[in-house]
Design an enzyme around this catalytic site. Structure first.
Site, PDB file in Angstrom:
ATOM      1  N   SER A 143       0.818  -1.211   0.000  1.00  0.00           N
ATOM      2  CA  SER A 143       0.000   0.000   0.000  1.00  0.00           C
ATOM      3  C   SER A 143       0.852   1.261   0.000  1.00  0.00           C
ATOM      4  O   SER A 143       1.884   1.333   0.677  1.00  0.00           O
ATOM      5  CB  SER A 143      -0.912   0.017   1.234  1.00  0.00           C
ATOM      6  OG  SER A 143      -1.638   1.230   1.305  1.00  0.00           O
ATOM      7  N   TYR A 156      -2.016  -0.877  10.151  1.00  0.00           N
ATOM      8  CA  TYR A 156      -2.121  -1.322   8.756  1.00  0.00           C
ATOM      9  C   TYR A 156      -0.794  -1.117   8.032  1.00  0.00           C
ATOM     10  O   TYR A 156      -0.330  -2.000   7.296  1.00  0.00           O
ATOM     11  CB  TYR A 156      -3.235  -0.530   8.071  1.00  0.00           C
ATOM     12  CG  TYR A 156      -3.416  -0.786   6.595  1.00  0.00           C
ATOM     13  CD1 TYR A 156      -4.071  -1.926   6.138  1.00  0.00           C
ATOM     14  CD2 TYR A 156      -2.959   0.139   5.652  1.00  0.00           C
ATOM     15  CE1 TYR A 156      -4.262  -2.142   4.776  1.00  0.00           C
ATOM     16  CE2 TYR A 156      -3.158  -0.074   4.292  1.00  0.00           C
ATOM     17  CZ  TYR A 156      -3.803  -1.215   3.858  1.00  0.00           C
ATOM     18  OH  TYR A 156      -3.991  -1.426   2.509  1.00  0.00           O
TER      19      TYR A 156
END
Length: 268
Positions: A143, A156
């Protein structure tokens, strides 16, 4: 003949968003796909969609935060389709979007279980199958949030950073078995995007404006073709790569500092 004719693939989180787009594109290219999905209704719906497309897909209820469930999905691919050629580690469980100092050990543990650990478990379970078949392809998900230090995503970001490190290590070590390991860093209209559009009117327009290509990307037409490439023989000499599939967002980045930061910080 499709690009993935004869390929058996497993896609975690294949019942919605990017995962669904990849499943649908894979069956269009001739792959037989295991949909490893937690939500039974979504998983069965996508399996039915694949049948309408003339493809084969098998739903397996899967909690990627549970090792036995993950390994069971891998085993289901072998028992149902006779093997496994491509593993797509897409699923994760969203966590509360709170500031770093408000994240708890429990939040971090669950996030790591559904990102780094889930990827680790699936890859370890798939390894002997790939080795016996003379090779395979692992497609992990990274990401841009890691690169920008996205606010309220500390847990995350940790999980995704670990996945990139694992991708590099596995590509380096498993190349001797013709197992290719790559990652995709997407920016697409998946489940999180849909939620943000609901919560913040105008988000879609803003999201499009911060990308050099000037538009929003979508799972099936924009992200899935890159996964097809990485799973296919076209990528037979590609491993250890992280491919940004984000309309150029990685070039400009984004500022995620909350406008209401004062309201989010503890008072007193």
């Amino acid at each position: 003949m499709g690009l993935l004719e004869g390929n058996v693939a497993l896609v975690t989180g294949g019942g919605a968003g990017i995962g669904r787009g990849i499943v649908r594109r894979f069956v269009r290219e001739g792959a037989r796909v295991v949909i490893a999905e937690f939500d039974e209704e979504r998983g069965r719906t996508v399996a039915a969609e694949c049948a309408e497309l003339g493809g084969e897909a098998h739903f397996v209820h899967t909690d990627v935060g549970d090792k036995a469930s993950v390994t069971g999905a891998i085993e289901a691919a072998v028992s149902h389709f006779g093997g496994l050629d491509t593993l797509v580690n897409n699923a994760f469980a969203p966590s509360p979007e709170v500031l770093l100092e408000q994240k708890t050990d429990a939040i971090l543990q669950r996030t790591l279980e559904t990102t780094a650990w889930a990827t680790w478990w699936a890859m370890q379970a798939a390894f002997p199958i790939f080795k016996a078949r003379g090779g395979g392809s692992v497609i992990n998900f990274y990401s841009i949030d890691v690169e920008t230090g996205a606010w309220r995503h500390a847990d995350y970001n940790m999980g995704k950073a670990a996945i990139r490190g694992l991708t590099h290590s596995a590509a380096s070590e498993w190349g001797r078995f013709n197992i290719r390991v790559n990652a995709i860093a997407p920016a697409a209209a998946g489940l999180s995007f849909e939620r943000l559009c609901r919560e913040h009117p105008g988000f879609e327009k803003v999201s499009a404006s911060i990308k050099p290509l000037g538009r929003v990307g979508y799972p099936e037409p924009d992200i899935a073709p890159v996964a097809v490439f990485l799973a296919s023989d076209m990528a037979s000499f590609v491993t250890g790569q992280t491919i940004n599939v984000d309309g150029g967002l990685h070039l400009w980045g984004f500022n995620s500092r909350p406008q209401n930061l004062a309201e989010l910080e503890p008072q007193g």
